[in-house]
Design a protein around this motif. Structure first.
Motif, short mmCIF file in Angstrom:
data_model
loop_
_atom_site.label_atom_id
_atom_site.label_comp_id
_atom_site.label_asym_id
_atom_site.label_seq_id
_atom_site.Cartn_x
_atom_site.Cartn_y
_atom_site.Cartn_z
N ASP A 109 -6.72 10.23 -6.32
CA ASP A 109 -5.45 10.03 -5.61
C ASP A 109 -4.37 10.82 -6.35
N PRO A 110 -3.71 11.77 -5.67
CA PRO A 110 -2.69 12.58 -6.36
C PRO A 110 -1.46 11.79 -6.78
N PHE A 111 -1.26 10.58 -6.25
CA PHE A 111 -0.09 9.78 -6.60
C PHE A 111 -0.40 8.74 -7.68
N TYR A 112 -1.63 8.73 -8.16
CA TYR A 112 -2.06 7.77 -9.17
C TYR A 112 -1.97 8.38 -10.56
N ASP A 113 -1.58 7.57 -11.52
CA ASP A 113 -1.49 7.99 -12.91
C ASP A 113 -2.06 6.87 -13.77
N ARG A 114 -3.21 7.12 -14.37
CA ARG A 114 -3.93 6.10 -15.15
C ARG A 114 -3.08 5.54 -16.29
N ALA A 115 -2.43 6.37 -17.06
CA ALA A 115 -1.65 5.89 -18.20
C ALA A 115 -0.51 5.00 -17.75
N ALA A 166 5.21 12.54 -5.38
CA ALA A 166 4.64 13.34 -4.30
C ALA A 166 5.33 14.70 -4.23
N ASP A 167 4.56 15.74 -4.02
CA ASP A 167 5.12 17.09 -3.93
C ASP A 167 6.16 17.21 -2.83
N PHE A 168 6.01 16.43 -1.76
CA PHE A 168 6.92 16.53 -0.62
C PHE A 168 8.20 15.74 -0.82
N ASP A 169 8.31 14.96 -1.90
CA ASP A 169 9.48 14.12 -2.15
C ASP A 169 10.39 14.80 -3.16
N TYR A 176 -11.37 3.52 -8.78
CA TYR A 176 -12.53 3.87 -7.96
C TYR A 176 -12.77 5.36 -8.11
N PRO A 177 -13.84 5.74 -8.85
CA PRO A 177 -14.11 7.15 -9.15
C PRO A 177 -14.24 8.00 -7.88
N ASP A 178 -13.55 9.13 -7.92
CA ASP A 178 -13.60 10.15 -6.86
C ASP A 178 -12.93 9.71 -5.56
N ALA A 179 -12.33 8.53 -5.51
CA ALA A 179 -11.69 8.06 -4.28
C ALA A 179 -10.29 8.64 -4.15
N ASN A 180 -9.91 8.91 -2.91
CA ASN A 180 -8.60 9.50 -2.61
C ASN A 180 -7.54 8.41 -2.39
N LYS A 183 0.86 -1.19 0.00
CA LYS A 183 0.00 0.00 0.00
C LYS A 183 0.89 1.22 0.00
N SER A 184 0.62 2.13 -0.91
CA SER A 184 1.30 3.43 -0.98
C SER A 184 2.81 3.26 -1.14
#
Length: 186
Positions: free
Chosen positions: A134-140, A72-75, A152-156, A44-45
């Motif tokens: 999820d800001p760390f997810y990239d569909r492509a 991640a922006d913090f990394d 999962y639509p709209d899920a964080n 996970k993550s």
């Protein structure tokens, strides 16, 4: 990871310490299994970042829950899971395939022309479960990595939809069912 995998594979008795993973009833009843216990890793993550190592060295099946496919922006290192591409070893994030390229990779894999043979990733294609918010997810990148993508639509990043507990619970049920179905195919 190396020590853990070796300790599980080296122990054929079915008895595991708290430092290892035990087998379920179906696995432990088969005492004649010469190949050792079957392993499925679930990350996970941030632990999904171990996928390239596990795939390259062990060829183990892996479930990637909310994988880090977008930095991640913090990394400051901007590390993400490298994605194999057809005919290439590993592509950098800036060279991530488009959705059309990802679909071509999936079509080639389904046609029996697995991209795993030309990359450093061995073993079964992983299962990915991630929320579209999820800001760390990239569909492509997910679709280029595996044909087994559950969105999962709209899920964080927790695969939850804030303010919608029923929908979040339904997603949790779907994730659990997806993992069980993936494990059953191994």
């Amino acid at each position: 990871i190396d020590g853990w995998v070796e300790s599980v594979r080296g122990n054929q008795s079915g008895e595991y310490s708290n430092d290892n993973v035990g087998r379920d009833a179906a696995d432990s009843s088969d005492s004649t299994n010469q190949s050792g216990p079957r392993l499925l890793l679930i990350g996970k993550s941030l632990t999904t970042m171990t996928y390239p190592h596990v795939a390259a060295h062990y060829g183990l099946p892996f479930v990637l829950l909310t994988p880090v496919l977008h930095h991640a922006d913090f990394d400051p290192s901007a590390r993400v899971i490298p994605v194999p591409a057809v005919g290439d070893d590993i592509v950098a994030e800036s060279e991530a395939p488009s959705v059309a390229e990802a679909r071509a990779i999936i079509r080639a894999e389904l046609a029996g022309q697995s991209h795993a043979a030309s990359s450093r990733y061995a073993g079964p294609a992983p299962l990915i479960c991630a929320g579209t918010a999820d800001p760390f997810y990239d569909r492509a990148r997910a679709n280029a990595l595996t044909p087994h993508v559950h969105e999962y639509p709209d899920a964080n990043h927790s695969i939850e939809v804030p303010g919608h507990w029923r929908r979040s619970l339904d997603y949790l049920k779907e994730v659990t069912a997806s993992v069980a179905q993936y494990a059953a195919t191994l």
